[in-house]
Design an enzyme around this catalytic site. Structure first.
Site, PDB file in Angstrom:
ATOM      1  N   HIS A 296      84.025   0.753  51.544  1.00 45.86           N
ATOM      2  CA  HIS A 296      84.937   0.766  52.688  1.00 45.86           C
ATOM      3  C   HIS A 296      86.222   0.061  52.241  1.00 45.86           C
ATOM      4  O   HIS A 296      87.307   0.561  52.479  1.00 45.86           O
ATOM      5  CB  HIS A 296      84.288   0.077  53.885  1.00 45.86           C
ATOM      6  CG  HIS A 296      85.086   0.222  55.143  1.00 45.86           C
ATOM      7  ND1 HIS A 296      85.393   1.447  55.681  1.00 45.86           N
ATOM      8  CD2 HIS A 296      85.659  -0.709  55.952  1.00 45.86           C
ATOM      9  CE1 HIS A 296      86.119   1.269  56.784  1.00 45.86           C
ATOM     10  NE2 HIS A 296      86.298  -0.008  56.969  1.00 45.86           N
ATOM     11  N   LYS A 328      91.285   3.145  49.197  1.00 44.66           N
ATOM     12  CA  LYS A 328      92.280   2.630  50.151  1.00 44.66           C
ATOM     13  C   LYS A 328      93.393   1.883  49.418  1.00 44.66           C
ATOM     14  O   LYS A 328      94.462   1.656  49.965  1.00 44.66           O
ATOM     15  CB  LYS A 328      91.608   1.738  51.182  1.00 44.66           C
ATOM     16  CG  LYS A 328      90.684   2.521  52.130  1.00 44.66           C
ATOM     17  CD  LYS A 328      90.159   1.662  53.263  1.00 44.66           C
ATOM     18  CE  LYS A 328      89.296   2.454  54.240  1.00 44.66           C
ATOM     19  NZ  LYS A 328      87.925   2.709  53.764  1.00 44.66           N
ATOM     20  N   PHE A 392      85.273  -0.903  63.842  1.00 39.11           N
ATOM     21  CA  PHE A 392      85.316  -1.638  65.104  1.00 39.11           C
ATOM     22  C   PHE A 392      84.113  -1.187  65.942  1.00 39.11           C
ATOM     23  O   PHE A 392      83.734  -0.016  65.913  1.00 39.11           O
ATOM     24  CB  PHE A 392      86.591  -1.296  65.885  1.00 39.11           C
ATOM     25  CG  PHE A 392      87.804  -2.071  65.483  1.00 39.11           C
ATOM     26  CD1 PHE A 392      87.854  -2.770  64.298  1.00 39.11           C
ATOM     27  CD2 PHE A 392      88.913  -2.116  66.315  1.00 39.11           C
ATOM     28  CE1 PHE A 392      88.984  -3.481  63.934  1.00 39.11           C
ATOM     29  CE2 PHE A 392      90.047  -2.829  65.966  1.00 39.11           C
ATOM     30  CZ  PHE A 392      90.090  -3.513  64.774  1.00 39.11           C
TER      31      PHE A 392
END
Lengths: 406, 411
Positions: A296, A328, A392
């Site tokens: 992630h 990312k 989230f």
């Protein structure tokens, strides 16, 4: 045991390219797609970097939909779907539409549409709000637009599980195929660049001032981004019968919830570990079988540390030497698209035995004792790749891709 | 136990809607033909063409969850957290009894909270981005209600959110049932939640879909010839689903079985949703191997939309064939409004109530229907029913269709 499911097509629109090939080659080359935000004025913000998709022309891709009539996330998603079908060599006309479905994930749907509403609201000009607010904004329009563009008339689902949504959508599609609820699925995620998202992460102090350097000792945060990726998934038997290119098999997945905090990860990574363990168990694999982990890896100090800890919990001493990179670092955090783009990366890693790097990596962090594939792509045998995503809401999702073995 | 033989049962129901907070009270009110629709109290509707909505009035989460800090939860999340509490209580599975059991949650919602999202952005616009509220940002994600409900009740299993207008709740129930059937989860809450707020109300006023938007008195009565749009509603409804063997092992009261489900999409995004619904219904019946003539009641998602109700009726009729002429049909949005994500679960709860009470609610206020209307079993008066198989149907506002088949539990 349900039907086996494989990836036969990949479409992506990202800050480093449009289409599978351009995106993948740029990721392997370590190109950085982040830079100063152009789509709105960030002068009132303490940070200014973003990962926007530049030069995207939806009309180049969309055949059915009028780009002017839909929001940007829908444009990105529908374009990625077109690209994925072309990549799979699948003419939508060849597919029985009632047996062809769509599962898409997102964080914010079409936030630019509510931003327009908010502009009118604060200008005390609600009279300017027209019907397009409700016809363009609700986030399920993204999956609807993919269906409209492709004619896919089967199962259609929109899963807004925030920054892990792409993996949730792939898991949904995997089950729909395994359980014979569909014969072909388009699965992925999409999000557009958003003032709301940017403001929120800026307020959390989570945005890096310069670049995103996941797992680096001096990492300072994430870079909000945008994009879309769509995978063509179909049963192995069907893919073999039509001679389709097969990138990888979807081996299994795990979903769990921290039930701990809305925006912070569980301090011991318990939920993330459960998702990984379930993914391994349903895939019939052990940590020793996993050749690559797509992290992630947002680049925030706390999240990367907890993620590394969770991987250690599941992989034991293997965590130190299993390559685990975060794209990312190159394309920022594309929100609901992120794990879909990363799923494409995993499928390609399995297909080509190459894994992309974590760029901007300078200094090893003893609190992140992993191999982040610093700065240079690697050629290694990739038997299986695990795609981790956290969101989230405490939502954790791990999906495993592997080589097809018969 | 394999997927072929594993069965999915409903062991608890929690509802919060404009007609009350207990399945029995809501069922009684629906059978009595009561309506929860009234002029909106939560915000001003001056200058808007419609004032009517179904609100959960005087909602106080502390009444259910005890005194606690509810500030981190917005209205949608509070509704969902309370519905979860009610479902657990109804199922005889409070926190103490759940222990280490991993419970999942599949929540259908249209917006999460577009009010929270908009308010967060507006504060940044007016006060500057450095004054936006981080807590509101946490709730700006559309899965916030599911995440908050998981935190409140320690739900560590699969946690997912499905969005898609008025089909979301039906899709959530169908997906959750599949997760149980496949053995991925043993216990899962499924249903939906949406709040009534100014932002969505204004938005739908501008599309012209709210009742009375084109002028005249609002008539949000499903299938009525005078209907002229829907009234928005709100609420939360969750069913506790369990694998039948596990439910029996713990001595649970089994309320019904989820026997089948189907969903489909109309790629024209709304022009042909009836055809999509017919396919969804056939899939739901086919999964259970049930002939159309054995459907004892239908809870339609019809909401008063001129075109949508016509499509839904046509879709049901096409799928049920000759049986459509006799099957009793209700449409609870006549009394509850278009609750979007919650609506499918409210329809399911209404069928469960009818299964146990022997009476299917009528459609409050239904007068004349259009010529050629294919469902004569849709009436204002309630129907006595011996409900063994009940069908929930829903079409979205732009092309989605879903169906769920509930069956009386027969071991």
């Amino acid at each position: 045991m349900g039907r086996r499911v494989v990836v036969t097509g990949i479409g992506a629109v990202t800050p480093v390219g449009t289409g599978r090939e351009e995106t993948w080659e740029n990721l392997l080359a370590g190109r950085c797609g982040t830079g100063p935000v152009e789509s709105f004025d960030t002068s009132a913000y303490p940070v200014h970097q973003g990962a926007e998709v530049k030069g995207f022309r939806p009309a180049d891709h969309l055949v059915i939909l009028d780009p002017a009539a839909i929001g940007r996330a829908s444009q990105l998603a529908a374009a990625a779907a077109r690209l994925a079908l072309a990549d799979a060599g699948l003419d939508p006309g060849e597919v029985e539409p009632e047996r062809a479905g769509v599962a898409m994930g997102t964080t914010s749907g079409e936030p630019q549409e509510v931003e327009v509403f908010d502009d009118h609201y604060v200008a005390d000009d609600l009279a300017a709000v027209g019907p397009e607010f409700m016809t363009r904004y609700p986030c399920h329009v993204i999956a609807g637009c993919v269906a409209a563009e492709t004619g896919f008339a089967g199962v259609n689902v929109m899963i807004p599980t925030a920054c892990a949504a792409g993996n949730y959508a792939i898991a949904y599609a995997f089950d729909a195929l395994a359980w014979d609820r569909a014969e072909v699925m388009l699965a992925g995620g999409a999000d557009c660049f958003s003032r709301i998202t940017y403001t929120g992460f800026a307020r959390l102090g989570a945005i890096a001032p310069d670049v995103c350097r996941p797992f680096d000792k001096n990492r300072q945060g994430m870079i909000p981004g945008e994009g879309a990726a769509v995978l063509v998934l179909e049963p192995l038997e069907r893919a073999l019968a039509r001679g389709a290119p097969i990138y990888a098999e979807v081996a299994g997945y795990g979903l769990s919830c921290d039930a701990h905090h809305m925006t912070g990860a569980h301090p011991e990574g318990a939920g993330a570990a459960r998702a990984m363990q379930q993914a391994l168990a349903t895939s019939g694999l052990t940590p020793a079988d996993v050749s690559y982990i797509s992290a992630h890896g947002t680049g925030t100090p706390v999240n990367d540390r907890l993620e590394a800890a969770a991987v250690h919990r599941v992989f034991g001493e293997r965590a130190r030497r299993t390559p685990m990179s975060s794209i990312k670092s190159m394309i920022g955090h594309t929100m609901g698209a992120a794990s879909a783009i990363e799923a494409a990366v995993c499928a390609l890693a399995v297909a080509q035995d190459r894994v992309p790097p974590t760029i901007h990596f300078e200094e090893f962090d003893p609190e992140c004792e992993i191999d982040p594939v610093p700065n240079q792509a690697r050629e290694i045998p990739v038997e299986a790749a695990m795609n981790n995503a956290y969101a989230f809401g405490g939502n954790n999702a791990s999906v495993i891709f592997r080589k097809v073995r018969r | 136990v394999s997927r072929e033989t594993r069965r999915v049962v409903v062991t608890g129901v929690g509802v919060l809607c404009p007609l009350g907070d207990s399945p029995a009270a809501v069922h009684a009110a629906l059978v009595a033909g009561e309506s929860g629709l009234a002029p909106v109290a939560a915000f001003a509707t001056d200058g808007l063409p419609c004032r009517l909505a179904g609100e959960v009035k005087d909602f106080a989460p502390a009444r259910y969850l005890g005194e606690a800090n509810f500030r981190p939860l917005d209205r949608t999340a509070r509704l969902a957290a309370v519905a979860a509490h009610l479902a657990f209580a109804d199922a005889g599975l409070p926190a103490a009894a759940r222990g280490e059991r991993e419970v999942g949650l599949v929540l259908g919602t249209m917006f999460g909270s577009v009010h929270t999202i908009s308010e967060f952005d507006r504060r940044a616009l007016t006060a500057g981005p450095n004054y936006a509220k981080p807590m509101d940002f946490a709730n700006s994600v559309i899965n916030a209600a599911a995440g908050q409900t998981a935190i409140w009740h320690d739900l560590r299993g699969v946690n997912t959110t499905i969005t898609g207008g008025s089909t979301a709740g039906v899709q959530a129930l169908g997906y959750a049932a599949d997760l149980v059937r496949s053995g991925r989860v043993e216990t899962v809450l499924a249903g939906g939640a949406d709040e009534l707020c100014f932002e969505s109300f204004l938005g739908y006023a501008r599309t012209g879909q709210l009742c009375g938007a084109a002028g005249g008195e609002g008539c949000p009565v499903p299938f009525d010839a005078r209907r002229n749009g829907f009234a928005l509603g709100e609420g939360a409804a969750l069913l506790l689903l369990e694998e039948a063997g596990a439910a029996r092992a713990r001595g649970a009261r089994i309320r019904a079985e989820i026997a089948g489900q189907g969903s489909a999409y109309d790629p024209t995004r709304g022009a042909d949703a009836g055809t999509a619904l017919a396919r969804a219904v056939r899939l739901a019946l086919g999964g259970a191997g049930l002939a159309p003539g054995r459907v004892d009641a239908v809870a339609a998602g019809a909401n008063g939309s001129v075109a949508g109700d016509r499509q839904e009726a046509a879709g049901i009729a096409a799928a049920l064939g000759a049986a459509a002429a006799a099957v009793p049909v209700t449409a609870v949005k006549a009394s509850l409004g278009e609750g979007l994500g919650v609506s499918g679960a409210l329809s399911a709860a209404a069928l469960l109530g009818s299964m146990e009470g022997g009476t299917l609610p009528g459609i409050a206020g239904l007068g004349e229907v259009e010529e050629g209307f294919p469902l004569p079993g849709a009436t204002a008066a309630p129907h006595p029913v011996d409900l063994r198989h009940g069908l929930v149907t829903a079409i979205g506002l732009d092309g989605a269709a879903a169906a769920l088949l509930l069956a009386r539990w027969e071991p």
